[in-house]
Design a protein around this motif. Sequence first.
Motif, mmCIF file in Angstrom:
data_model
loop_
_atom_site.group_PDB
_atom_site.id
_atom_site.type_symbol
_atom_site.label_atom_id
_atom_site.label_comp_id
_atom_site.label_asym_id
_atom_site.label_seq_id
_atom_site.Cartn_x
_atom_site.Cartn_y
_atom_site.Cartn_z
ATOM 1 N N ARG A 242 29.243 27.066 -5.218
ATOM 2 C CA ARG A 242 30.769 26.918 -5.432
ATOM 3 C C ARG A 242 30.895 26.806 -6.842
ATOM 4 O O ARG A 242 30.213 26.207 -7.520
ATOM 5 C CB ARG A 242 31.017 25.722 -4.581
ATOM 6 C CG ARG A 242 31.034 25.692 -3.240
ATOM 7 C CD ARG A 242 31.720 24.509 -2.459
ATOM 8 N NE ARG A 242 31.779 24.650 -0.910
ATOM 9 C CZ ARG A 242 30.816 23.882 -0.243
ATOM 10 N NH1 ARG A 242 29.886 23.467 -1.023
ATOM 11 N NH2 ARG A 242 30.742 24.016 0.726
ATOM 12 N N LEU A 297 34.121 17.470 0.272
ATOM 13 C CA LEU A 297 32.919 18.138 0.955
ATOM 14 C C LEU A 297 31.950 17.233 1.597
ATOM 15 O O LEU A 297 31.606 17.629 2.748
ATOM 16 C CB LEU A 297 32.232 18.971 -0.415
ATOM 17 C CG LEU A 297 33.042 20.066 -0.902
ATOM 18 C CD1 LEU A 297 32.059 20.465 -2.276
ATOM 19 C CD2 LEU A 297 33.309 20.938 0.007
ATOM 20 N N GLU A 303 37.261 23.620 3.030
ATOM 21 C CA GLU A 303 37.300 23.899 1.663
ATOM 22 C C GLU A 303 38.722 23.892 1.135
ATOM 23 O O GLU A 303 38.883 23.199 -0.245
ATOM 24 C CB GLU A 303 36.482 25.148 1.331
ATOM 25 C CG GLU A 303 35.105 24.979 1.459
ATOM 26 C CD GLU A 303 34.200 26.275 1.227
ATOM 27 O OE1 GLU A 303 34.748 27.468 1.410
ATOM 28 O OE2 GLU A 303 33.097 26.253 0.977
ATOM 29 N N ALA A 306 39.526 20.022 1.053
ATOM 30 C CA ALA A 306 38.906 19.611 -0.050
ATOM 31 C C ALA A 306 39.564 19.796 -1.377
ATOM 32 O O ALA A 306 39.624 19.009 -2.235
ATOM 33 C CB ALA A 306 37.391 19.888 -0.060
#
Length: 345
Positions: A242, A297, A303, A306
Motif C-alpha cells: 500500500r 487496517l 480500505e 480505513a
Amino acid sequence: MPNEPLSTARRIVCFGELLMRMSPPGNELPLQSPRFEVRFGGAEANVAASLAILGHDSVMVSALPDNMLGHACAGELRRHGVDTTSLHYAEGRMGLYFFSPGAMHRPSEVLYDRADSVFARVAPGAYDWPSLLAGAQWLHVSGINLALGTSTAQATLDAVRAAREAGLSISFDCNYRSKLWGSRAAQAPALLRDIVSEADLMFGNDRDVALILGRDFPGATANDRFRAAADAAFAQWPRLRRLAATERFHRNVDDQDIVGLLATREHVLSSTTHSLTQIVDRIGGGDAFAAGLLHGLFRNMPEHAALDFAMAATCLKHSIPGDVNTLREADMLAFLTQGGFEVKR
C-alpha cells in the motif's frame, strides 16, 4: 486515558527521536514576547500516542537524556498510554524544535535544534532489536531517522531488517525534511530506497516517490500523479502492498482543502475533499493520518473506510494544539457521520 483494548488491537513498535517543541503563544513571532509554550512530540511518537489512545499496545523505542526534560517527555507518553519501558536514558541533550505558527499569508516555520542529541549519539548496536520487537506485530519508522546521521540511519535499517526476519509488518513514512538532510541530501534517495524495499505500507506522495526513484510523474491532477507514482513504486518494490498520502490545496495558512489517497496493487482510492478553516495547529496532521489508517487496517475496516477514518483523524488533529491527536475512535466516527456542531451535553 486510552480506550479499552480491542479484540483487533495490535502491538506496534515505533522507533524515532522524541523532541521538545517550543512555540510562542498564539500567532506571535518567536520572542515577540518572552514566553514559549512547551510540548513534546516527534513523528513516530505522535503515531505511537495516537494508536495507544485508540486502544492498541503501543511501544516507543528511543533515547532520552537522563534529566528532568527526558523524564518529563517519557511521562507525557505514558499519560497517553504508550509503553515506555524500552526507552534508553543517557547523559546528553534533548532534541528541540522551535515552531513559529503562521497566519493568513505568512507561512509557519520550523527551526530545528537537535544536532548531537542523545538519540543521534546512540550507537546502532545498542538496540537489541530481537528483544525490542518480541511479541509485536508491526514496526513503524520514518525517514527523519535517516536524515539525522549515519548512526540513526543504520539503527533504522537494522530495525526494519530485524522486523522482516521476525515476520512483522512494516510501515514507513518518508517524512522528507530538507532542513534535516542538509549537506547529506545526496544520500537521501539511496537510504530511503533501502527502507522502502522492506516496507509493507509507505506513507508518501508522488514527490517522495520521484525523489527516491529519480524520475518525475507528470499528470494533470494530484490523483493522476499519485496513480503514476504508485504504479512505479509497486513495480520497484515487490514487498510494498500500500501507498498512502494526503494532498493539500492552500488558500492561505488558515484555510486549506485536504484529500486522502490510498493505492494498492489493485486500485487507487480517493477520499472526500475536506475543507479545513481556521486551523488551530497542523503539526502532527500527517502522523494522525498515519495512525488513523493503521488503526483502520488493524480493525479490518474495508480500505475505503480505513482511508475515511484516517482523514477524519487528520482533519480533527488540525483543531487540537500540540503534536498529538488526542481524540478517540468515537470522535472520528462522529466526524464521519457529520453529527453537527451543537454542544454535547
